[in-house]
Design an enzyme around this catalytic site. Structure first.
Site, PDB file in Angstrom:
ATOM      1  N   GLU A 121      -5.163   2.248   2.343  1.00  0.00           N
ATOM      2  CA  GLU A 121      -5.210   1.005   3.136  1.00  0.00           C
ATOM      3  C   GLU A 121      -5.457   1.330   4.603  1.00  0.00           C
ATOM      4  O   GLU A 121      -6.220   0.657   5.292  1.00  0.00           O
ATOM      5  CB  GLU A 121      -3.891   0.240   2.977  1.00  0.00           C
ATOM      6  CG  GLU A 121      -3.839  -1.096   3.696  1.00  0.00           C
ATOM      7  CD  GLU A 121      -3.414  -1.008   5.154  1.00  0.00           C
ATOM      8  OE1 GLU A 121      -2.898   0.067   5.560  1.00  0.00           O
ATOM      9  OE2 GLU A 121      -3.625  -1.978   5.902  1.00  0.00           O
ATOM     10  N   GLU A 122      -4.844   2.375   5.100  1.00  0.00           N
ATOM     11  CA  GLU A 122      -4.854   2.680   6.540  1.00  0.00           C
ATOM     12  C   GLU A 122      -6.216   3.130   7.057  1.00  0.00           C
ATOM     13  O   GLU A 122      -6.427   3.208   8.263  1.00  0.00           O
ATOM     14  CB  GLU A 122      -3.837   3.790   6.857  1.00  0.00           C
ATOM     15  CG  GLU A 122      -2.413   3.453   6.458  1.00  0.00           C
ATOM     16  CD  GLU A 122      -1.716   2.504   7.412  1.00  0.00           C
ATOM     17  OE1 GLU A 122      -2.379   1.927   8.293  1.00  0.00           O
ATOM     18  OE2 GLU A 122      -0.493   2.323   7.286  1.00  0.00           O
TER      19      GLU A 122
ATOM     20  N   HIS B   5       3.000   4.191  12.183  1.00  0.00           N
ATOM     21  CA  HIS B   5       1.939   5.168  12.434  1.00  0.00           C
ATOM     22  C   HIS B   5       2.411   6.308  13.345  1.00  0.00           C
ATOM     23  O   HIS B   5       1.622   6.904  14.064  1.00  0.00           O
ATOM     24  CB  HIS B   5       0.693   4.495  13.031  1.00  0.00           C
ATOM     25  CG  HIS B   5       0.154   3.405  12.176  1.00  0.00           C
ATOM     26  ND1 HIS B   5      -0.835   2.543  12.582  1.00  0.00           N
ATOM     27  CD2 HIS B   5       0.472   3.007  10.923  1.00  0.00           C
ATOM     28  CE1 HIS B   5      -1.098   1.672  11.630  1.00  0.00           C
ATOM     29  NE2 HIS B   5      -0.318   1.924  10.613  1.00  0.00           N
TER      30      HIS B   5
ATOM     31  N   ASP C 237       3.137  -5.901   3.316  1.00  0.00           N
ATOM     32  CA  ASP C 237       2.898  -4.728   4.151  1.00  0.00           C
ATOM     33  C   ASP C 237       3.864  -4.816   5.334  1.00  0.00           C
ATOM     34  O   ASP C 237       3.669  -5.602   6.256  1.00  0.00           O
ATOM     35  CB  ASP C 237       1.446  -4.718   4.650  1.00  0.00           C
ATOM     36  CG  ASP C 237       1.109  -3.422   5.385  1.00  0.00           C
ATOM     37  OD1 ASP C 237      -0.064  -3.223   5.728  1.00  0.00           O
ATOM     38  OD2 ASP C 237       2.036  -2.602   5.618  1.00  0.00           O
TER      39      ASP C 237
ATOM     40  N   ASP D  68       6.002   1.062   6.949  1.00  0.00           N
ATOM     41  CA  ASP D  68       4.565   0.875   6.689  1.00  0.00           C
ATOM     42  C   ASP D  68       4.030   1.927   5.727  1.00  0.00           C
ATOM     43  O   ASP D  68       3.542   2.971   6.167  1.00  0.00           O
ATOM     44  CB  ASP D  68       3.806   0.930   8.026  1.00  0.00           C
ATOM     45  CG  ASP D  68       2.345   0.567   7.860  1.00  0.00           C
ATOM     46  OD1 ASP D  68       1.575   0.868   8.796  1.00  0.00           O
ATOM     47  OD2 ASP D  68       1.978   0.026   6.805  1.00  0.00           O
TER      48      ASP D  68
ATOM     49  N   HIS E 173       0.827  -1.215   0.000  1.00  0.00           N
ATOM     50  CA  HIS E 173       0.000   0.000   0.000  1.00  0.00           C
ATOM     51  C   HIS E 173       0.859   1.261   0.000  1.00  0.00           C
ATOM     52  O   HIS E 173       1.952   1.319   0.557  1.00  0.00           O
ATOM     53  CB  HIS E 173      -1.033  -0.007   1.137  1.00  0.00           C
ATOM     54  CG  HIS E 173      -0.503   0.133   2.519  1.00  0.00           C
ATOM     55  ND1 HIS E 173      -0.201   1.340   3.088  1.00  0.00           N
ATOM     56  CD2 HIS E 173      -0.236  -0.809   3.475  1.00  0.00           C
ATOM     57  CE1 HIS E 173       0.215   1.160   4.318  1.00  0.00           C
ATOM     58  NE2 HIS E 173       0.222  -0.124   4.572  1.00  0.00           N
TER      59      HIS E 173
HETATM   60  N1  LIG Z   1      -2.303  -3.050  11.040  1.00  0.00           N
HETATM   61  C1  LIG Z   1      -1.301  -3.026  10.054  1.00  0.00           C
HETATM   62  C2  LIG Z   1       0.094  -3.191  10.574  1.00  0.00           C
HETATM   63  C3  LIG Z   1       0.328  -4.415  11.258  1.00  0.00           C
HETATM   64  C4  LIG Z   1       0.157  -5.607  10.604  1.00  0.00           C
HETATM   65  C5  LIG Z   1       0.474  -6.755  11.254  1.00  0.00           C
HETATM   66  C6  LIG Z   1       0.952  -6.677  12.533  1.00  0.00           C
HETATM   67  I1  LIG Z   1       1.472  -8.380  13.489  1.00  0.00           I
HETATM   68  C7  LIG Z   1       1.113  -5.497  13.195  1.00  0.00           C
HETATM   69  C8  LIG Z   1       0.795  -4.337  12.539  1.00  0.00           C
HETATM   70  C9  LIG Z   1      -1.235  -1.703   9.377  1.00  0.00           C
HETATM   71  O1  LIG Z   1      -1.123  -0.684  10.000  1.00  0.00           O
HETATM   72  N2  LIG Z   1      -1.236  -1.781   8.060  1.00  0.00           N
HETATM   73  O2  LIG Z   1      -1.062  -0.616   7.379  1.00  0.00           O
HETATM   74 ZN   LIG Z   2      -0.300   0.835   8.867  1.00  0.00          ZN
HETATM   75 ZN   LIG Z   3       0.589  -1.205   6.275  1.00  0.00          ZN
END
Ligand SMILES: N[C@H](Cc1ccc(I)cc1)C(=O)NO
Ligand SMILES: [Zn+2]
Ligand SMILES: [Zn+2]
Length: 289
Positions: A151-152, A256, A179, A117, A97
């Site tokens: 995506e977020e 984040h 991701d 991320d 993403h």
């Molecule tokens: N929630 C997901 C990040 C995310 C995905 C897996 C794990 I384990 C911890 C965190 C996200 O922010 N994707 O953008």
């Molecule tokens: Zn994220």
């Molecule tokens: Zn992500």
């Protein structure tokens, strides 16, 4: 069936991949103040990737690069398609993403570099693409690379795109989501998520690691919720997998936040290179049969 029978096509592509290009792509994407789905810099980042993939695809009439317009927000997804030479209506989808976010105090001008991320995922896919193109690889099935918007904020870009594939006559052979690929938080190299994914395709990925990346260790874990764009595809019945950088318990604490920088992912892209290689092996093995 998941045969591993294209070694002569896979190995030269993997051999040419390196971490330096991945590093550059992560630095370029995380240099935007943010890549938020509603901000101007989020639009600019989409335009930057559109131009970058478009430049890479020059000279390949079998490759199209497009931006996918979503209703309700300005950030576009970027979709690259390598048309299959024999079965163009059968598709393999590799995704990551494009957007980034802060868990608090987000605004159109907030600093959300999103290096891990998910600039890392986009960069891993870009390096797989670069090496396939350098080799002049031509798939029999179509290979799609997708950098999802939004995506977020609820997997919104991938929902639109997965739905579009469902409505078209594309047979989707397999979907891979990258991701977060560059923060090595745990003992194993690659963690395959077992929820919201396809167990047979996960087993195929583990076999690909044994066959092509034998020095890497595979672990398994769960996200516990629809934690990235693979869930949009799985919800529509497409087989998906999500190889992840770490275990759930030891995932990157900087995501984040304004601290999700390349430096805070270790200042190198050796970890992301593993995922780039896995993505290339996945695409070529499924794309060449
Ligand atoms: N929630 C997901 C990040 C995310 C995905 C897996 C794990 I384990 C911890 C965190 C996200 O922010 N994707 O953008
Ligand atoms: Zn994220
Ligand atoms: Zn992500």
């Amino acid at each position: 069936s998941y045969a591993i029978d294209n070694r002569e096509l896979v190995e030269p592509v993997l051999a040419r991949m390196g971490d330096k290009n991945i590093e550059q792509t992560i630095l370029s994407l995380s240099a935007f103040p943010n890549r938020y789905y509603k901000s101007q810099s989020g639009v600019d980042a989409s335009n930057w990737l559109f131009a970058t993939w478009g430049e890479m695809a020059k000279g390949r009439p079998d490759i199209t690069v497009e931006q996918f317009t979503h209703a309700g927000y300005p950030q576009k997804s970027v979709v690259l398609r390598i048309a299959g030479s024999e079965k163009p209506n059968e598709s393999i989808v590799l995704g990551a993403h494009l957007d980034s976010i802060l868990m608090s105090r987000m605004s159109d001008t907030a600093i959300a570099p999103g290096a891990d991320d998910d600039a890392s995922g986009v960069a891993s896919l870009t390096e797989a693409l670069r090496s396939m193109l350098e080799r002049g690889y031509r798939p029999k099935r179509s290979i799609h690379l997708v950098a999802y918007a939004a995506e977020e904020v609820g997997l919104r870009g991938s929902q639109d795109i997965a739905r579009t594939f469902k409505q078209g006559n594309n047979a989707v052979v397999g979907v891979l989501q990258l991701d977060m690929t560059n923060y090595k938080g745990a003992a194993n190299d690659i963690y395959l998520f077992t929820d919201y994914t396809d167990s047979k395709q996960n087993a195929f990925l583990a076999q690909l690691v044994s066959a092509y990346l034998p020095d890497l260790k595979v672990g398994y874990d769960k996200c516990g919720y629809a934690c990235s764009d693979h869930a949009s595809w799985q919800a529509l019945g497409f087989p998906t997998s999500m190889p992840f950088e770490s275990s759930f318990a030891r995932d990157n604490p900087a995501i984040h936040t304004a601290k999700d920088t390349f430096a805070n992912s270790g200042g190198q892209a050796a970890h992301a290179l593993k995922f780039a290689r896995l993505a290339a092996a996945f695409a070529i093995e499924l794309g060449s049969d």
